[in-house]
Design a protein around this motif. Structure first.
Motif, mmCIF file in Angstrom:
data_model
loop_
_atom_site.group_PDB
_atom_site.id
_atom_site.type_symbol
_atom_site.label_atom_id
_atom_site.label_comp_id
_atom_site.label_asym_id
_atom_site.label_seq_id
_atom_site.Cartn_x
_atom_site.Cartn_y
_atom_site.Cartn_z
ATOM 1 N N ALA B 333 0.845 -1.200 0.000
ATOM 2 C CA ALA B 333 0.000 0.000 0.000
ATOM 3 C C ALA B 333 0.875 1.241 0.000
ATOM 4 O O ALA B 333 2.021 1.214 0.458
ATOM 5 C CB ALA B 333 -0.897 0.018 1.235
ATOM 6 N N TRP B 334 0.310 2.287 -0.492
ATOM 7 C CA TRP B 334 0.854 3.607 -0.219
ATOM 8 C C TRP B 334 0.220 4.020 1.100
ATOM 9 O O TRP B 334 -0.996 4.000 1.235
ATOM 10 C CB TRP B 334 0.499 4.587 -1.331
ATOM 11 C CG TRP B 334 0.832 5.999 -0.963
ATOM 12 C CD1 TRP B 334 -0.040 6.963 -0.557
ATOM 13 C CD2 TRP B 334 2.135 6.595 -0.910
ATOM 14 N NE1 TRP B 334 0.622 8.120 -0.271
ATOM 15 C CE2 TRP B 334 1.987 7.924 -0.474
ATOM 16 C CE3 TRP B 334 3.430 6.129 -1.188
ATOM 17 C CZ2 TRP B 334 3.050 8.802 -0.306
ATOM 18 C CZ3 TRP B 334 4.493 6.994 -1.023
ATOM 19 C CH2 TRP B 334 4.306 8.319 -0.589
ATOM 20 N N LYS B 339 3.099 8.562 4.595
ATOM 21 C CA LYS B 339 3.621 9.038 3.303
ATOM 22 C C LYS B 339 4.805 8.155 2.889
ATOM 23 O O LYS B 339 5.904 8.621 2.589
ATOM 24 C CB LYS B 339 4.034 10.522 3.375
ATOM 25 C CG LYS B 339 2.889 11.462 3.676
ATOM 26 C CD LYS B 339 1.901 11.589 2.509
ATOM 27 C CE LYS B 339 0.753 12.536 2.815
ATOM 28 N NZ LYS B 339 -0.469 11.800 3.263
ATOM 29 N N GLN B 340 4.554 6.887 2.925
ATOM 30 C CA GLN B 340 5.576 5.888 2.653
ATOM 31 C C GLN B 340 4.974 4.828 1.749
ATOM 32 O O GLN B 340 3.770 4.534 1.837
ATOM 33 C CB GLN B 340 5.951 5.185 3.974
ATOM 34 C CG GLN B 340 7.349 5.428 4.458
ATOM 35 C CD GLN B 340 7.562 4.693 5.788
ATOM 36 O OE1 GLN B 340 6.629 4.467 6.554
ATOM 37 N NE2 GLN B 340 8.791 4.326 6.038
ATOM 38 N N ASN B 341 5.830 4.238 0.947
ATOM 39 C CA ASN B 341 5.415 3.127 0.090
ATOM 40 C C ASN B 341 5.762 1.844 0.844
ATOM 41 O O ASN B 341 6.930 1.499 0.976
ATOM 42 C CB ASN B 341 6.190 3.240 -1.227
ATOM 43 C CG ASN B 341 5.670 2.282 -2.286
ATOM 44 O OD1 ASN B 341 4.567 1.748 -2.162
ATOM 45 N ND2 ASN B 341 6.472 2.059 -3.309
ATOM 46 N N ILE B 342 4.749 1.146 1.352
ATOM 47 C CA ILE B 342 5.015 0.065 2.300
ATOM 48 C C ILE B 342 4.527 -1.290 1.781
ATOM 49 O O ILE B 342 3.649 -1.354 0.931
ATOM 50 C CB ILE B 342 4.362 0.347 3.677
ATOM 51 C CG1 ILE B 342 2.838 0.383 3.550
ATOM 52 C CG2 ILE B 342 4.906 1.657 4.262
ATOM 53 C CD1 ILE B 342 2.113 0.539 4.894
ATOM 54 N N ASP B 381 12.083 -3.056 10.874
ATOM 55 C CA ASP B 381 11.787 -3.872 12.039
ATOM 56 C C ASP B 381 10.404 -3.549 12.602
ATOM 57 O O ASP B 381 9.568 -4.414 12.825
ATOM 58 C CB ASP B 381 12.874 -3.552 13.082
ATOM 59 C CG ASP B 381 12.843 -4.539 14.227
ATOM 60 O OD1 ASP B 381 12.162 -5.565 14.086
ATOM 61 O OD2 ASP B 381 13.490 -4.266 15.249
ATOM 62 N N LYS B 382 10.199 -2.271 12.815
ATOM 63 C CA LYS B 382 9.012 -1.802 13.544
ATOM 64 C C LYS B 382 7.797 -1.692 12.617
ATOM 65 O O LYS B 382 7.959 -1.572 11.406
ATOM 66 C CB LYS B 382 9.314 -0.415 14.123
ATOM 67 C CG LYS B 382 10.401 -0.431 15.204
ATOM 68 C CD LYS B 382 9.767 -0.684 16.560
ATOM 69 C CE LYS B 382 10.742 -0.896 17.683
ATOM 70 N NZ LYS B 382 11.743 -1.948 17.509
ATOM 71 N N PRO B 383 6.603 -1.710 13.196
ATOM 72 C CA PRO B 383 5.424 -1.399 12.389
ATOM 73 C C PRO B 383 5.596 -0.031 11.737
ATOM 74 O O PRO B 383 6.304 0.823 12.273
ATOM 75 C CB PRO B 383 4.286 -1.352 13.404
ATOM 76 C CG PRO B 383 4.780 -2.064 14.617
ATOM 77 C CD PRO B 383 6.276 -1.927 14.616
ATOM 78 N N PHE B 384 4.963 0.159 10.590
ATOM 79 C CA PHE B 384 5.096 1.446 9.910
ATOM 80 C C PHE B 384 4.407 2.538 10.717
ATOM 81 O O PHE B 384 4.818 3.673 10.732
ATOM 82 C CB PHE B 384 4.478 1.351 8.516
ATOM 83 C CG PHE B 384 5.091 0.253 7.692
ATOM 84 C CD1 PHE B 384 6.339 0.424 7.103
ATOM 85 C CD2 PHE B 384 4.430 -0.965 7.517
ATOM 86 C CE1 PHE B 384 6.917 -0.596 6.355
ATOM 87 C CE2 PHE B 384 5.004 -1.977 6.774
ATOM 88 C CZ PHE B 384 6.252 -1.795 6.189
ATOM 89 N N TRP B 385 3.374 2.188 11.403
ATOM 90 C CA TRP B 385 2.569 3.164 12.143
ATOM 91 C C TRP B 385 2.409 2.661 13.568
ATOM 92 O O TRP B 385 1.878 1.568 13.783
ATOM 93 C CB TRP B 385 1.205 3.312 11.470
ATOM 94 C CG TRP B 385 0.246 4.246 12.176
ATOM 95 C CD1 TRP B 385 -0.904 3.904 12.810
ATOM 96 C CD2 TRP B 385 0.345 5.660 12.286
ATOM 97 N NE1 TRP B 385 -1.535 4.998 13.316
ATOM 98 C CE2 TRP B 385 -0.775 6.104 13.010
ATOM 99 C CE3 TRP B 385 1.297 6.606 11.851
ATOM 100 C CZ2 TRP B 385 -0.997 7.450 13.306
ATOM 101 C CZ3 TRP B 385 1.066 7.944 12.147
ATOM 102 C CH2 TRP B 385 -0.071 8.348 12.861
ATOM 103 N N PHE B 386 2.899 3.436 14.513
ATOM 104 C CA PHE B 386 2.817 3.032 15.915
ATOM 105 C C PHE B 386 2.768 4.304 16.765
ATOM 106 O O PHE B 386 3.746 4.705 17.366
ATOM 107 C CB PHE B 386 4.046 2.192 16.304
ATOM 108 C CG PHE B 386 3.844 1.409 17.582
ATOM 109 C CD1 PHE B 386 3.642 0.029 17.564
ATOM 110 C CD2 PHE B 386 3.843 2.059 18.827
ATOM 111 C CE1 PHE B 386 3.452 -0.685 18.745
ATOM 112 C CE2 PHE B 386 3.643 1.345 20.005
ATOM 113 C CZ PHE B 386 3.451 -0.030 19.964
#
Ligand SMILES: Cc1cc2nc3c(=O)[nH]c(=O)nc-3n(C[C@H](O)[C@H](O)[C@H](O)COP(=O)(O)OP(=O)(O)OC[C@H]3O[C@@H](n4cnc5c(N)ncnc54)[C@H](O)[C@@H]3O)c2cc1C
Lengths: 538, 398
Positions: B333-334, B339-342, B381-386
């Protein structure tokens, strides 16, 4: 006298497929058929007014799509329409529906057992795993495990690799599966007797075994390993009846220049100096060719159409002991209208499905007991369908054709030929049983074709009318089919081949034995191979 | 008289009447036999409800089991790979369970409702598996999917919404905690859980009170931007949170037909859920062996350069395509909020260590024409959103 490169004896669907691949490779082929119609057990005939029956086989799934495509059967009129589901009418007036939609099917199973509704997914996956294993071998010649030829070793390694790939536990499962009874197999997943019964039918259709007999789990697989358009396990109707399959194969064959002769029964396969010389027809005519391919079952081929002295003794004995037992009958019925089944609502999708009247494992087994006692089941397992709900070509508008497959029905009644009265009584048993679930059924009947195994043998020459040309038990499968050492389609006499359902991978409208035999013949003749490979599925 | 047939259409959750009123798109799909919304009015707006105010998602179709009995703890402990002794009554645990080969059958959330009483929520159906596993234990396993209505209430204002609804003690509820409250004479279970990686709760109630609960919730959330959301918005949030989705990141091992297509917990980055100190759990031997020998696969979270979402992409070790792919993307997803391509993907070990660079082959279409880029991606490593609010107790009003 005209000379040929090959003679194919019998225009059943396997004979026709074989002949088509040979002709496609440029061989000069003649296919001789004893009847005045082609198709053998893959036939549609018009026996009454404007009705067309699928006289023997009635649904299509096993036909290998590789063959369909490579012979361009669609150009020769073949069209297979999928249908879905099934219904079992219960003694108490209720029903169990096996719906096509997976979620509706889930809810319906949950009505009988929530546990079983969940277990079904696991059952399907486990069964599909076995299917994937076997499907890979349908368009391959079985390896000879005693041979050291590079080809056999490569094929054995392939078999071994496919097997090992499953992982340890699954390998054990597979070995168990191949020898289990269908009842034991189902017991491992389900608790509802009705659900088990509905699933068990596929384990005994066409075999002279009961649901508790070892080996019937594999028979179930044999009914699951087909597909319609990549939907594994799906079944469909051939438009115009199953004869459309044979007609299309014949069309393809003739488009490659092949010659087809009906009313040309073979009396004898002629052998000279240990090689085939040709065939002698029942009408006295002789046809010569260096290759003779038998598209008859193995018993008819070697015990009826060959001189015992031309065959190795041990081989002859093996053939005599090959299990090919009549176990199924059929009724084809012309109906004046659509029969009503009050158990299910009008308009239910279940009208379009396989209908069954046996609702318990006990009744399934008892049906087999009658067969063992040498008579037809007094409470038979029927697999009935109304193809005309889908196919507009088989009966006048508003009228219907009903195909009723019946299990069990013996080849002989207590060891002797059927009498016409017994045949009528067998038909009545079946009609009464259907009538129990459909009050207007009997009034709608315009014509019935009743076929016992004996009728099937008399008409199309299958020994004992066994639908698979021989039991599908482990001792008669893969490199054991039809006879150990002769699983690679070559007979014990030079130039003689076997291409029908007695050979690997067995019966059903699959065309695989015919195609596989053609591959071996072309290889022996050093001709271009025209037989397609497995589509594969990884 | 004919018998009636089972419902032929998709089933409707008890919240359906309210959802139907809000539905402007008629975009539904099937979820385990239930009718579930892709979106109600606008996928993007619904997503921002989760990240900016409160999104309400109907969880009813989630498969639910109740496990009760004096051996309930022993049973759960034997079933799943993590140590259930550490999960006290009133706590919720994310867990996976495996077949004998240590391959994941499913993941799920286990609610320790009370002593000797658990609820297990999962994507797939397992009654036969759970029943077979219960042999020898004094437990009863009951499927209760249709007997419990569930709503996820997710987003920064969700605490305010629930406070506003008058739920006492909600401020003290910690992440992965659960509490019971009275709702108009019925027991309302509230857990601080969710699938969005944000501040959020899940509400569980008997179906007869579903409409009342919905109405009370939306009344309380009126001034806090409460919105119904569909599956599309939730899925985007779940990818940002780095959560696995059964059927996407792994297939249920028992339902997987092809060899080698299943995953172990170690291969899914879930080693923290496997407690080898436990003497007994399903798959233990195989997992111990895998740990010794090394895994075949590794789950990766990817931060991909550029802005072309890497749906279904192959992953390569090198930019030049002269080598076989090392894996593929399972979710992409974008991310509007980062604002990252993940992406989440699966690669062959030993590729995919945190910090590694890999290459993702992205095909994208603009006005009929297809283009292809090789985009560099970093394994993170980490979730993109936390966001900090996810862990804050008591949460702020936002
Ligand atoms: C009642 C019944 C129902 C079935 N239902 C299904 C089904 O629904 N789906 C499915 O997939 N399969 C079904 N089958 C199985 C399937 O139809 C057969 O396995 C298959 O058709 C056999 O094909 P074959 O070409 O190998 O042999 P056959 O069809 O038996 O062909 C042999 C041919 O050889 C001819 N012949 C015999 N002797 C001689 C001779 N001496 N000289 C010249 N010609 C000769 C015969 O007339 C016949 O045409 C059913 C079979 C039966 C009997």
């Amino acid at each position: 006298m005209k000379t040929y490169d090959a003679i194919v004896v019998g225009a059943g669907h396997n004979g026709l497929a074989n002949a088509a691949f040979l002709a496609k490779a440029g061989l000069n082929v003649v296919c001789v058929e004893k009847n005045d119609y082609i198709g053998g057990a893959t036939v549609s005939r018009n026996l009454y007014e404007d009705w067309t029956y699928s006289n023997c086989s009635y649904v299509c799934s096993l036909l290998r799509p590789e063959i369909y495509r490579s012979l361009e059967l669609h150009r020769h009129g073949l069209q297979v329409t999928p249908y879905g589901g099934g219904v079992t009418f219960l003694q108490d007036g209720g029903y169990y529906g096996n719906y096509h939609d997976s979620e509706v099917a889930y809810r319906e199973k949950a009505r009988f057992s929530r546990h079983d509704a969940d277990a079904y997914e696991r059952y399907s996956s486990d069964t599909m795993r076995q299917c994937r294993f076997i499907r890979d071998f349908l368009l391959r010649t079985p390896p000879d495990p005693t041979s050291f030829k590079p080809k056999d070793i490569i094929e054995l390694v392939h078999l071994g690799a496919k097997f090992m790939e499953m992982g340890e536990d699954r390998m054990y499962e597979t070995i168990r599966f191949w020898t289990m009874s269908v009842a034991e197999y189902l017991d491992e997943y389900f608790e509802s007797d009705v659900i088990k019964t509905a699933l068990s039918g596929s384990g005994i259709i066409g075999t002279a075994l009961g649901i508790h007999s070892p080996g019937t789990a594999y028979v179930l697989l044999h009914h699951y390993m087909g597909e319609v358009d990549g939907n594994a396990g799906a079944w469909g109707f051939a438009r115009g009846g199953m004869g459309a399959v044979a007609k299309a194969l014949a069309g393809a064959y003739q488009s490659y220049g092949g010659e087809l002769r009906t009313e040309s029964g073979v009396a004898q396969i002629v052998v000279k100096n240990g090689r085939v010389k040709g065939v002698a027809l029942e009408n006295g005519e002789e046809i010569d060719a260096p290759v003779v391919v038998s598209a008859m079952d193995v018993k008819r081929t070697f015990l009826k159409c060959m001189d015992k002295n031309d065959l190795p003794e041990a081989f002859h004995n093996r053939v005599k002991n090959f299990k090919i037992r009549g176990s199924s009958g059929k009724l084809n019925i012309a109906l004046d209208g659509l029969p009503e089944f009050p158990a299910i609502p009008k308009g239910s999708t279940l009208y379009h499905s396989d209908m069954h009247t046996v609702d318990s494992m006990e009744r399934m087994e008892r049906a087999y007991d009658d067969w063992k006692a040498g008579t037809w089941s007094k409470d038979p397992y029927v697999d009935m369908l109304i193809p005309t709900l889908v196919d507009p070509t088989m009966a006048p508008p508003g009228k219907h054709f009903m195909s009723v497959f019946v299990q069990y029905c013996p080849y002989e009644i207590e060891g002797r030929r059927w009498t016409p009265e017994e045949r009528d009584a067998f038909g009545k048993t079946v009609i009464d049983q259907i009538g129990n679930h459909s009050p207007n059924f009997k009034d709608l009947i315009r014509h019935v074709e009743v076929r016992t195994p004996q009728d099937i043998e008399d008409d199309i020459g299958i020994t004992e009318g066994n639908i698979f040309h021989g039991e599908l038990t482990m001792d008669q499968l893969l490199f054991n089919r039809p006879v150990p050492g002769y699983a690679q389609y070559r007979g014990p006499v030079g130039g003689l081949y076997m291409c029908a359902s007695s050979a690997h991978p067995g019966g059903g409208v699959m065309a695989a034995p015919g195609a596989n035999a053609a591959r071996e013949i072309l290889s022996d003749l050093k001709r271009r191979n025209t037989v397609p490979e497995n589509f594969g599925d990884d | 008289m004919s018998n009636a047939e089972v419902e032929q259409r998709m089933l409707r959750s008890p919240f359906y009447p309210r959802q139907a009123e809000l539905d402007m798109l008629s975009a539904w799909h099937g979820w385990k036999g239930y009718q579930a919304a892709d979106a109600f009015y606008c996928e993007d707006m619904e997503y921002f409800a989760i990240r900016n105010s409160t999104g309400v998602f109907d969880l009813t179709p989630m498969t639910k089991y109740r496990i009760t009995g004096t051996d309930a703890l022993e049973y759960m402990d034997r079933l799943v790979t993590r140590d259930m002794r550490k999960v006290q009554p009133g706590r919720v645990a994310y867990a996976v369970w495996c077949d004998d080969q240590g391959q994941v059958i499913d993941d799920g959330t286990i609610f320790h409702l009370r002593d000797n009483e658990y609820r297990l929520c999962s994507q797939e159906r397992h009654l036969d598996w759970l029943t077979a596993a219960a042999i020898g234990f004094d437990v009863a396993v009951t499927e209760e999917t249709a007997d419990v209505a569930g709503l996820a209430v997710q987003g920064p204002t969700s605490f305010s919404v629930l406070s506003n609804m008058g739920i006492k003690g909600i401020g003290e509820l910690k992440p992965f905690g659960l509490m019971h409250a009275d709702f108009r004479g019925s027991e309302l279970m509230i857990s601080r859980t969710g699938f969005t990686g944000d501040l959020g709760y899940e509400l569980w109630i008997e179906p007869g009170k579903a409409i009342d609960l919905w109405d009370a919730l939306f009344e309380a959330g009126k001034l806090h931007g409460i919105r119904a959301i569909g599956t599309h918005a939730l899925n985007l949030a779940r990818i940002e949170a780095g959560y696995l989705q059964a059927g996407n990141e792994f297939l249920p091992a028992d339902l997987t037909v092809r060899p080698g297509r299943t995953r172990s917990p170690l291969e899914l980055g879930l080693e923290w859920l496997v407690d080898f100190k436990k003497p007994n759990f399903n798959g233990r031997r195989a997992l111990a062996e895998e740990k010794r020998r090394g895994s075949r696969w590794r789950l990766v979270k990817l931060d991909i350069e550029g802005n072309k979402a890497a749906h279904n992409s192959y992953i390569f070790a090198k930019a030049k395509r002269n080598r076989a792919a090392i894996g593929f993307v399972t979710s992409a997803a974008w991310s509007p909020v980062c604002k990252q391509n993940i992406a989440i993907g699966t690669v062959r070990a030993p590729h995919g260590a945190v910090g590694d660079s890999v290459w993702v082959e992205v095909y994208y279409q603009r006005e009929m024409h297809w283009s292809r880029v090789m985009a560099r991606a970093t394994v993170v490593d980490k979730p993109f959103w936390f966001p900090p609010r996810r862990g804050a107790t008591p949460p702020g009003p936002y």
